[in-house]
Motif scaffolding. Structure first.
Motif, PDB file in Angstrom:
ATOM      1  N   ILE A  78       1.033  -0.917   0.436  1.00 39.19           N
ATOM      2  CA  ILE A  78       0.272   0.380   0.017  1.00 39.19           C
ATOM      3  C   ILE A  78       0.468   1.399   0.051  1.00 39.19           C
ATOM      4  CG2 ILE A  78      -1.864   1.239   1.110  1.00 39.19           C
ATOM      5  CD1 ILE A  78      -2.763  -1.414   1.520  1.00 39.19           C
ATOM      6  N   TYR A  79       1.968   1.445   0.827  1.00 43.80           N
ATOM      7  CA  TYR A  79       2.784   2.387   1.124  1.00 43.80           C
ATOM      8  C   TYR A  79       3.462   2.940  -0.718  1.00 43.80           C
ATOM      9  CZ  TYR A  79       3.573   3.651   5.491  1.00 43.80           C
ATOM     10  OH  TYR A  79       3.659   4.128   6.656  1.00 43.80           O
ATOM     11  N   GLY A  80       4.069   1.536  -1.224  1.00 44.42           N
ATOM     12  CA  GLY A  80       4.112   1.490  -2.934  1.00 44.42           C
ATOM     13  C   GLY A  80       2.989   2.716  -3.792  1.00 44.42           C
ATOM     14  N   SER A  81       1.587   1.371  -3.660  1.00 43.91           N
ATOM     15  CA  SER A  81       0.142   2.104  -4.114  1.00 43.91           C
ATOM     16  C   SER A  81       0.441   3.955  -4.043  1.00 43.91           C
ATOM     17  CB  SER A  81      -0.204   1.516  -4.337  1.00 43.91           C
ATOM     18  OG  SER A  81      -0.549   0.076  -4.502  1.00 43.91           O
ATOM     19  N   LEU A  82       0.640   3.931  -2.754  1.00 49.15           N
ATOM     20  CA  LEU A  82       0.933   5.472  -1.795  1.00 49.15           C
ATOM     21  C   LEU A  82       1.168   6.572  -2.670  1.00 49.15           C
ATOM     22  CD1 LEU A  82      -0.602   5.414   1.521  1.00 49.15           C
ATOM     23  CD2 LEU A  82      -1.357   5.738  -0.859  1.00 49.15           C
ATOM     24  N   ALA A  83       3.000   6.173  -2.897  1.00 52.35           N
ATOM     25  CA  ALA A  83       4.241   6.897  -3.488  1.00 52.35           C
ATOM     26  C   ALA A  83       3.783   6.849  -5.068  1.00 52.35           C
ATOM     27  CB  ALA A  83       5.322   5.876  -3.264  1.00 52.35           C
ATOM     28  N   MET A  84       3.283   5.801  -5.464  1.00 48.25           N
ATOM     29  CA  MET A  84       2.775   5.820  -7.081  1.00 48.25           C
ATOM     30  C   MET A  84       1.721   6.485  -6.747  1.00 48.25           C
ATOM     31  SD  MET A  84       1.844   2.426  -9.841  1.00 48.25           S
ATOM     32  CE  MET A  84       0.449   2.721  -8.612  1.00 48.25           C
ATOM     33  N   PHE A  85       1.034   6.898  -6.441  1.00 48.28           N
ATOM     34  CA  PHE A  85      -0.295   8.100  -7.093  1.00 48.28           C
ATOM     35  C   PHE A  85       0.355   8.915  -6.329  1.00 48.28           C
ATOM     36  CE2 PHE A  85      -3.174   4.694  -5.682  1.00 48.28           C
ATOM     37  CZ  PHE A  85      -2.701   4.088  -6.264  1.00 48.28           C
ATOM     38  N   LEU A  86       1.174   9.409  -5.400  1.00 51.26           N
ATOM     39  CA  LEU A  86       1.370  10.851  -5.031  1.00 51.26           C
ATOM     40  C   LEU A  86       2.890  11.564  -5.993  1.00 51.26           C
ATOM     41  CD1 LEU A  86       2.001  11.290  -1.163  1.00 51.26           C
ATOM     42  CD2 LEU A  86       0.292  12.261  -2.589  1.00 51.26           C
ATOM     43  N   THR A  87       3.345  10.304  -7.267  1.00 45.81           N
ATOM     44  CA  THR A  87       4.432  10.359  -7.726  1.00 45.81           C
ATOM     45  C   THR A  87       3.417  11.134  -9.394  1.00 45.81           C
ATOM     46  OG1 THR A  87       5.529   9.509  -7.445  1.00 45.81           O
ATOM     47  CG2 THR A  87       6.190   9.986  -9.341  1.00 45.81           C
ATOM     48  N   MET A  88       2.559   9.891  -9.144  1.00 46.30           N
ATOM     49  CA  MET A  88       1.635  10.536 -11.521  1.00 46.30           C
ATOM     50  C   MET A  88       1.118  11.586 -10.973  1.00 46.30           C
ATOM     51  SD  MET A  88      -0.440   6.539 -11.088  1.00 46.30           S
ATOM     52  CE  MET A  88      -0.712   6.765 -12.778  1.00 46.30           C
TER      53      MET A  88
END
Length: 415
Positions: A78-88
């Protein structure tokens, strides 16, 4: 996600009600029967009488250490998904607003350098990226401090927008290929991009987690497996077709991490309105998904420390845990805007474990528990056709192969 309750009705286990679900919306209970027909008057010990999350199952079948490791893996995913969202989001907004479309017929979205190019006057592109990141966190981040229960209309709106965007992309790519404007010449294979393939599995894992919320409202579940298989095949075929069309439409070295950005050109889409509609899609979509995932992460952090008395202090539960869910992915998004690296690492390790190691182990232990309680001749009406242990072993071997291959590729690339 596997849903299964193989405990007799008269002797159900006393499970802690304090354990929170992997996804916050999973906390609501659904009464359903997924292993018998609606008109079947006989109840079965295999009936699903409540909604079980993946963390509930790991607590049921794994040891304390195994359950803890599974929860940590889920949270890292989930941390990785959130980091991906915050980058996109800031990446797409920077590409959109630092290249105001002028409909000159020439692409304004070909630059990938953030340190050398300017956005508005003295503001560089990397600073514009950080400004958009800060704005998104300040606007959407506060939702993590609250409980999000009713989000049906938000999800319906996001679904309609998603369908519209994919239709526009599909039609425009098909039109460009039909009139002979395709510029793509994809290579037969590129093994260096293998980590990104497994990285995309992280999004598939999120999709699988929504199945428990889709299944309960369905009354007749006799052909449920076939229906889900048809949906997955149709969606997979559509994505594969769209990906192939994009590969042959654009120059391969200019296809961006967020492929929508390749369509932000007046020579491709008819008008500025469609450019902004496509350019803002990522922001709309992530705005609907980010709070749900962040709240799910917050709840899982709380569940890990719920046995400690200090976890029930108001400041800890209402302030510290939400901040622990927001701050780490925000720091990652500030440090790097490389979406490929985030997606690759998240999918190659956390998502692979979540999809190909934890479920087979749960299946193994649940079958062993079933045979212990009911004997080897127990029959489940709608059991999976993959009953042989070969499939469990194959899934774990594939996971080990994936993680090993990706690690070797990363080390080789760095050297």
């Amino acid at each position: 996600m596997i849903l299964k309750e193989n405990i007799p009705m008269s002797a159900k286990r006393e499970e802690s009600t304090q354990s929170k679900a992997l996804h916050s919306e999973s906390s609501s209970k659904h009464i359903c029967c997924c292993y018998c027909l609606p008109d079947d008057p006989k109840s079965s010990v295999f009936d699903i009488n409540e909604l079980l999350s993946l963390t509930d199952l790991t607590k049921m079948y794994f040891s304390t250490v195994g359950d803890l490791l599974s929860r940590i893996t889920l949270m890292l995913g989930i941390y990785g998904s959130l980091a991906m969202f915050l980058t996109m989001v800031p990446f797409s907004l920077t590409e959109l607003f630092c290249n105001i479309p002028s409909c000159t017929g020439e692409s304004n979205f070909t630059s990938n350098s953030y340190d050398e190019n300017h956005c508005w006057g003295p503001i560089s592109r990397i600073n514009a990226y950080r400004i958009f990141l800060a704005g998104f966190v300040l606007l959407i981040g506060p939702f993590v401090f609250f409980s999000i229960q009713k989000n049906k209309f938000i999800q319906i709106f996001a679904t309609i927008v998603s369908f519209s965007v994919f239709c526009i992309m599909f039609i425009m790519a098909f039109h460009l290929l039909a009139i002979g404007r395709g510029k793509g010449n994809p290579a037969l294979a590129n093994f260096s991009a293998l980590p990104n393939i497994f990285g995309a599995c992280s999004l598939a894992a999120v999709s699988h987690a929504t199945l428990p919320h889709i299944i309960p409202p369905i009354l007749n579940k006799a052909n449920l497996g076939l229906g889900i298989a048809i949906v997955f095949i149709a969606v997979g075929a559509f994505y594969a077709l769209l990906s192939l069309m994009i590969m042959f439409t654009f120059e391969n070295d200019k296809i961006q991490e967020i492929v929508l950005l390749n369509f932000l050109d007046c020579s491709i889409v008819p008008g500025v309105f469609f450019i902004y509609f496509l350019g803002l899609y990522t922001t709309f979509k992530v705005s609907a998904i980010f709070p749900l995932n962040a709240v799910a992460l917050r709840d899982n952090i709380w569940a890990m420390f719920s046995s400690f008395q200090w976890s029930r202090i108001w400041a800890v539960e209402r302030l510290l845990f939400p901040l622990l869910a927001i701050i780490p992915p925000t720091v990652i998004a500030v440090v790097t805007e490389n979406i490929e690296v985030i997606v690759g690492i998240t999918g190659s390790y956390a998502a692979t474990t979540i999809q190909f190691i934890i479920p087979p182990l749960l299946v193994h232990y649940s079958r062993a528990d079933t045979q212990e309680k009911f004997g080897p001749s127990v029959h489940i009406k709608h059991a999976s056709p993959f009953q042989h242990n070969f499939w469990i072993i194959l899934a774990i071997i594939f996971a080990v192969f994936t993680i090993t291959t990706v690690t070797i590729l990363y080390i080789t690339h760095q050297s």
